[in-house]
Design an enzyme around this catalytic site. Structure first.
Site, mmCIF file in Angstrom:
data_model
loop_
_atom_site.group_PDB
_atom_site.id
_atom_site.type_symbol
_atom_site.label_atom_id
_atom_site.label_comp_id
_atom_site.label_asym_id
_atom_site.label_seq_id
_atom_site.Cartn_x
_atom_site.Cartn_y
_atom_site.Cartn_z
ATOM 1 N N GLU A 36 0.876 -1.138 -0.022
ATOM 2 C CA GLU A 36 -0.106 -0.381 0.015
ATOM 3 C C GLU A 36 1.008 1.156 0.068
ATOM 4 O OE1 GLU A 36 -3.931 0.149 1.532
ATOM 5 O OE2 GLU A 36 -2.744 1.183 3.376
ATOM 6 N N LYS A 88 0.727 4.638 1.108
ATOM 7 C CA LYS A 88 -0.649 5.182 2.707
ATOM 8 C C LYS A 88 0.839 6.392 3.516
ATOM 9 C CE LYS A 88 -1.927 2.680 6.292
ATOM 10 N NZ LYS A 88 -2.652 2.025 7.128
ATOM 11 N N LYS A 108 -8.094 2.793 -2.761
ATOM 12 C CA LYS A 108 -8.468 2.485 -1.583
ATOM 13 C C LYS A 108 -9.069 3.904 -1.338
ATOM 14 C CE LYS A 108 -6.822 0.026 1.163
ATOM 15 N NZ LYS A 108 -6.357 0.026 2.424
ATOM 16 N N GLU A 120 -14.458 -5.255 1.719
ATOM 17 C CA GLU A 120 -13.965 -5.293 3.246
ATOM 18 C C GLU A 120 -15.128 -5.746 3.999
ATOM 19 O OE1 GLU A 120 -10.287 -2.818 4.079
ATOM 20 O OE2 GLU A 120 -12.134 -2.027 5.566
ATOM 21 N N ASN A 179 -10.747 -7.247 7.578
ATOM 22 C CA ASN A 179 -9.734 -5.528 8.274
ATOM 23 C C ASN A 179 -9.541 -6.390 9.820
ATOM 24 O OD1 ASN A 179 -8.368 -3.689 8.279
ATOM 25 N ND2 ASN A 179 -9.806 -2.165 7.849
ATOM 26 N N GLU A 186 -6.158 -7.777 5.862
ATOM 27 C CA GLU A 186 -5.481 -6.847 6.010
ATOM 28 C C GLU A 186 -5.346 -6.345 7.133
ATOM 29 O OE1 GLU A 186 -9.415 -5.579 2.840
ATOM 30 O OE2 GLU A 186 -8.823 -4.377 3.904
ATOM 31 N N SER A 187 -4.312 -5.397 7.030
ATOM 32 C CA SER A 187 -3.981 -4.461 8.519
ATOM 33 C C SER A 187 -3.304 -5.163 9.713
ATOM 34 C CB SER A 187 -4.794 -4.169 9.060
ATOM 35 O OG SER A 187 -6.068 -3.097 8.129
#
Ligand SMILES: O=P(O)(O)OC[C@@H](O)[C@@H](O)c1c[nH]c2ccccc12
Length: 273
Positions: free
Chosen positions: A63, A65, A125, A174, A195, A225-226
């Site tokens: 990503e 970000k 995103k 998501e 997520n 995710e994350s």
């Protein structure tokens, strides 16, 4: 359902979506839909994301970000295309680009820059709540669009998903809990992300993916995710059934983003199964 994050406060997700809707309303008056439609028609054709995200080994979605509401500033990223190029050099299967300006310091231009710099599929995103944003995503060159179940009612989720598919793109839908996974699958998602961060409270629960993975049908591609700090987390997600991981902070803050991506993919390949 009421989810409160601060005493008397609104959920973080609700506050972000309110801002996104305000800015969207403004754009819709300044950039007529016909113009977005024309740009989408002129955009390079979408790249097929599903085959890139499922296969032998764990696929890494890296990503772009700059900041997040949970962590504040992460990295300045003056050249998003160059960063994406490093990710791909390390073996990234796809690139996620935060285009939301106020909470994540992203911009639509970042997505176009990344799309022209790499040949892998690129995810927009953002907090997509209206078909206008799906067309915008395509106009920018996006191949994938994030749809957040917690931000959408069932009919809206279904229609946005149909819109994404009809433009030849793939939706990353998501979810954060079992009810949201069910809604994602019922809406027709082919790519589901779990997520670990609850966008309402910003709390991380690294056990969420493992708890929910079994409830995702085998023909649906699964993304964890994350909160992935390094190879050990990636390997654990692979062992729990992830086809791909979505990683932001760990790769934007790494002094060597290519090596960081390569290590994530490699650790999972050796430690899992
Ligand atoms: O930086 P992390 O913890 O590796 O997380 C990346 C990604 O999962 C996260 O940015 C994210 C997942 N879903 C989102 C929805 C909106 C904004 C951001 C996100």
């Amino acid at each position: 359902m009421t989810v409160t994050t601060r005493p008397g406060g609104e959920s973080v997700l609700a506050r972000i979506v309110a801002d996104v809707r305000r800015e969207l309303a403004l754009r819709m008056t300044t950039v007529p839909f016909s113009q977005v439609e024309a740009r989408a028609a002129a955009a390079p054709p979408p790249r097929d994301a599903l085959p890139a995200l499922r296969g032998d080994g764990l696929r890494v979605i890296a990503e772009v970000k700059r900041r997040s509401p949970a962590k504040g500033p992460l990295a300045p990223i003056p050249d998003p295309g160059a960063l994406a190029g490093r990710y791909v050099a390390g073996g990234a299967a796809a690139i996620s680009v935060l285009t939301e300006p106020n909470w994540f310091a992203g911009s639509p231009a970042d997505l176009t820059a990344v799309r022209t710099a790499v040949e892998v599929p690129v995810l927009r995103k953002d907090f997509v709540v209206d078909p206008y944003q799906v067309w915008e995503a395509r106009a920018l060159g996006a191949d994938l669009v994030l749809l957040i179940v917690a931000a959408l009612d069932a009919p809206t989720l279904r229609s946005l998903l149909g819109q994404v598919h009809s433009l030849g793109m793939t939706a990353l839908v998501e979810a954060h809990d079992q009810a949201e996974v069910t809604r994602a699958v019922e809406a027709g998602a082919r790519l589901v992300g779990v997520n670990a961060r609850d966008l309402r409270t910003l709390r991380i629960d690294m056990a969420a993916f493992a708890a929910l993975a079994a409830g995702i049908p085998p023909d649906v591609v699964r993304v964890a995710e994350s909160g992935i700090r390094g190879p050990a987390d990636a390997a654990a997600y692979r062992a729990a059934g992830a086809d791909a991981v979505l990683v932001g902070e760990a790769v934007v803050t790494s002094p060597d983003p290519a090596a960081a991506v390569a290590a994530l993919a490699a650790a999972a390949a050796t430690e899992a199964r």
